[in-house]
Design an enzyme around this catalytic site. Structure first.
Site, short mmCIF file in Angstrom:
data_model
loop_
_atom_site.label_atom_id
_atom_site.label_comp_id
_atom_site.label_asym_id
_atom_site.label_seq_id
_atom_site.Cartn_x
_atom_site.Cartn_y
_atom_site.Cartn_z
N TYR A 142 6.69 -6.12 -0.60
CA TYR A 142 6.82 -6.17 0.86
C TYR A 142 8.24 -6.56 1.28
O TYR A 142 8.64 -6.30 2.41
CB TYR A 142 5.85 -7.19 1.46
CG TYR A 142 4.43 -6.70 1.64
CD1 TYR A 142 3.85 -5.79 0.76
CD2 TYR A 142 3.65 -7.15 2.70
CE1 TYR A 142 2.56 -5.36 0.92
CE2 TYR A 142 2.35 -6.73 2.88
CZ TYR A 142 1.81 -5.84 1.99
OH TYR A 142 0.51 -5.42 2.16
N LYS A 192 0.26 -5.33 -13.85
CA LYS A 192 0.31 -3.97 -14.41
C LYS A 192 1.35 -3.99 -15.53
O LYS A 192 2.32 -3.21 -15.55
CB LYS A 192 0.65 -2.97 -13.29
CG LYS A 192 0.60 -1.52 -13.70
CD LYS A 192 -0.80 -0.98 -13.99
CE LYS A 192 -0.74 0.46 -14.45
NZ LYS A 192 -2.03 0.97 -14.95
N ASP A 224 -5.66 -1.92 -12.41
CA ASP A 224 -6.64 -0.82 -12.32
C ASP A 224 -7.98 -1.23 -12.91
O ASP A 224 -9.04 -1.00 -12.32
CB ASP A 224 -6.09 0.47 -12.96
CG ASP A 224 -5.53 0.28 -14.36
OD1 ASP A 224 -5.37 -0.89 -14.78
OD2 ASP A 224 -5.25 1.29 -15.03
N ASP A 248 -3.43 -7.52 -1.75
CA ASP A 248 -3.79 -6.86 -0.50
C ASP A 248 -4.90 -5.85 -0.75
O ASP A 248 -5.92 -5.80 -0.06
CB ASP A 248 -2.55 -6.17 0.09
CG ASP A 248 -2.84 -5.48 1.41
OD1 ASP A 248 -3.58 -6.06 2.23
OD2 ASP A 248 -2.34 -4.36 1.62
N ASP A 252 -9.25 -6.02 0.18
CA ASP A 252 -10.00 -5.03 0.99
C ASP A 252 -11.19 -4.53 0.19
O ASP A 252 -12.30 -4.38 0.72
CB ASP A 252 -9.11 -3.84 1.38
CG ASP A 252 -8.52 -3.98 2.78
OD1 ASP A 252 -8.13 -5.11 3.14
OD2 ASP A 252 -8.47 -2.97 3.51
C1 IPM Z 1 -3.43 -8.13 5.34
C2 IPM Z 1 -2.90 -6.97 6.13
C3 IPM Z 1 -1.41 -7.11 6.25
C4 IPM Z 1 -0.81 -6.98 4.86
C5 IPM Z 1 -0.71 -6.17 7.22
C6 IPM Z 1 -1.31 -6.20 8.59
C7 IPM Z 1 0.78 -6.49 7.28
O1 IPM Z 1 -3.29 -5.78 5.56
O2 IPM Z 1 -3.17 -9.27 5.73
O3 IPM Z 1 -4.11 -7.92 4.34
O4 IPM Z 1 -0.60 -5.88 4.37
O5 IPM Z 1 -0.55 -8.02 4.27
MN MN Z 2 -4.67 -6.00 3.90
#
Ligand code: IPM
Ligand code: MN
Length: 359
Positions: A142, A192, A224, A248, A252
């Site tokens: 990032y 990785k 992975d 990240d 999710d």
């Molecule tokens: C998270 C989000 C953020 C990230 C975005 C909104 C910048 O996806 O907090 O997981 O990628 O870190």
């Molecule tokens: Mn996220």
């Protein structure tokens, strides 16, 4: 106790779930005699609209002064065409970096009552699912230099740099081990290392740090393989520690294990006094503005704030228990809809939680 809290609801459903979390906190304040003073600020697309920048100086100054920031979500299709460096999401990334909030705790729990809505239900809930992802939050791809988009003979070229120093890896690993010691003494480090140098360094540091925590069991997984294990055998995990981008993505994915991304809270901190609290869901533009969003991720995020910044353990637990009870009593927002149960809105779900607070 008395405490100040900087509040940035942000964009999309952030604006809808934040007031609900504050309603739950108001009830906690009323019952337990605390005084929280909220100081609101604009961060994200709303700040671009109002001030021309996603992260106005006064927002940064406020967080710097107050030290605790309760955040909703930011971004949305309206701002998709602004340059990368000015996007609403960058504001959040800058806050994390500016205050060196390198530890991002993302607890993942599958609540028993949500078993019927989970994609891999029997296996995981039967064994009880409760792990924490420690995502490195102030480094990695990032922020790595160089990055950019440039014109070339074959068209444009986009590039980013994933970078971690040994010191950056070591400090987040230590945070993971300390956390594991208060839990089930197991750390999974994710990288990785079979392919990229940054992960080779990560793995070497992880092996070295592990030796200092002989009481904690360690294993190393490639990202992975880990992504597969998270859906196949998630109950093996206690504390997962990984870099910014991998964390990240994994969290999710873990949203599916919790029933919905809308269920998951997070807390971020570094070595200083600053802490940021944000649900892991985004702004959900598809449902924003209709009062349909699941407020539980935001409410549980407020609970994390009580626990970590204010040491109000009982109050935090009371919120967590009330969430459990509301779910057990059949309250469901659209993201966790279940056959045979009515779908409630953001406000009604919060009412259900407040009615079940026992503190
Ligand atoms: C998270 C989000 C953020 C990230 C975005 C909104 C910048 O996806 O907090 O997981 O990628 O870190
Ligand atoms: Mn996220």
């Amino acid at each position: 106790m008395e405490a100040r809290v900087a509040v940035a609801a942000g964009d999309g459903i952030g604006v809808e779930v934040m007031p609900e979390a504050l309603r739950v906190l108001a009830e906690i304040q009323r019952r337990c005699g605390h005084t929280f003073t909220y100081e609101e600020t604009l961060v994200g697309g709303c700040a671009i609209d109002a001030h021309g920048v996603a992260l106005p100086d006064e927002a940064l100054a406020l967080f710097d002064d107050v030290g605790v920031l309760l955040f909703g979500a930011c971004g949305g299709p309206q701002w998709d065409n602004v340059p990368a460096a000015e996007r609403p999401e960058r504001a959040l990334a800058t806050i994390r970096k500016e205050f060196d909030l390198f530890v991002n705790l993302r607890p993942v729990r599958a609540r028993k009552s949500l078993a019927p809505v989970l994609p891999v239900k029997e296996r995981i809930v039967g064994e009880g699912l409760d792990f924490v992802v420690v995502r490195e939050l102030a480094g990695g791809i990032y922020y790595g230099e160089p990055h950019g988009i440039e014109e070339g003979p074959d068209g444009r070229r986009g590039y980013n740099t994933m970078t971690y120093t040994e010191a950056e890896i070591e400090r987040v690993l230590r945070a993971a081990y300390e956390l594991a010691r208060g839990r089930r003494n197991h750390v999974t480090s994710v990288d990785k290392a079979n392919m990229i140098e940054v992960s080779r360094v990560w793995r070497e540091v992880a092996v070295r740090v592990a030796e200092e925590y002989p009481d904690v069991e360690t294993n190393h997984l490639l990202i992975d393989a880990c992504a597969l294990e998270v859906v196949l055998r998630p109950s093996q995990f206690d504390v997962l520690v990984t870099g910014n981008l991998f964390g990240d993505i994994l969290t999710d994915e873990a949203g599916a294990l919790a029933g919905s991304l809308g269920m998951l809270p997070s807390a971020s901190y570094g070595d200083g006094r600053h802490a940021l609290y944000e649900p892991i869901h985004g702004t959900a533009p598809d449902i924003a503005g209709h009062g349909l969003a699941n407020p539980l991720g935001m409410i549980l995020t407020a609970a994390m704030m009580l626990r970590h910044s204010f040491e109000l353990t009982e109050e935090a637990q009371a919120i967590d228990d009330a969430v459990d009870k509301a779910l057990e009593d059949g309250f469901r927002t659209g993201d966790i809809r279940q056959d045979g149960l009515d779908v409630v809105g953001t406000h009604e779900m919060t009412d259900a939680v407040i009615a079940r607070l026992d503190v």
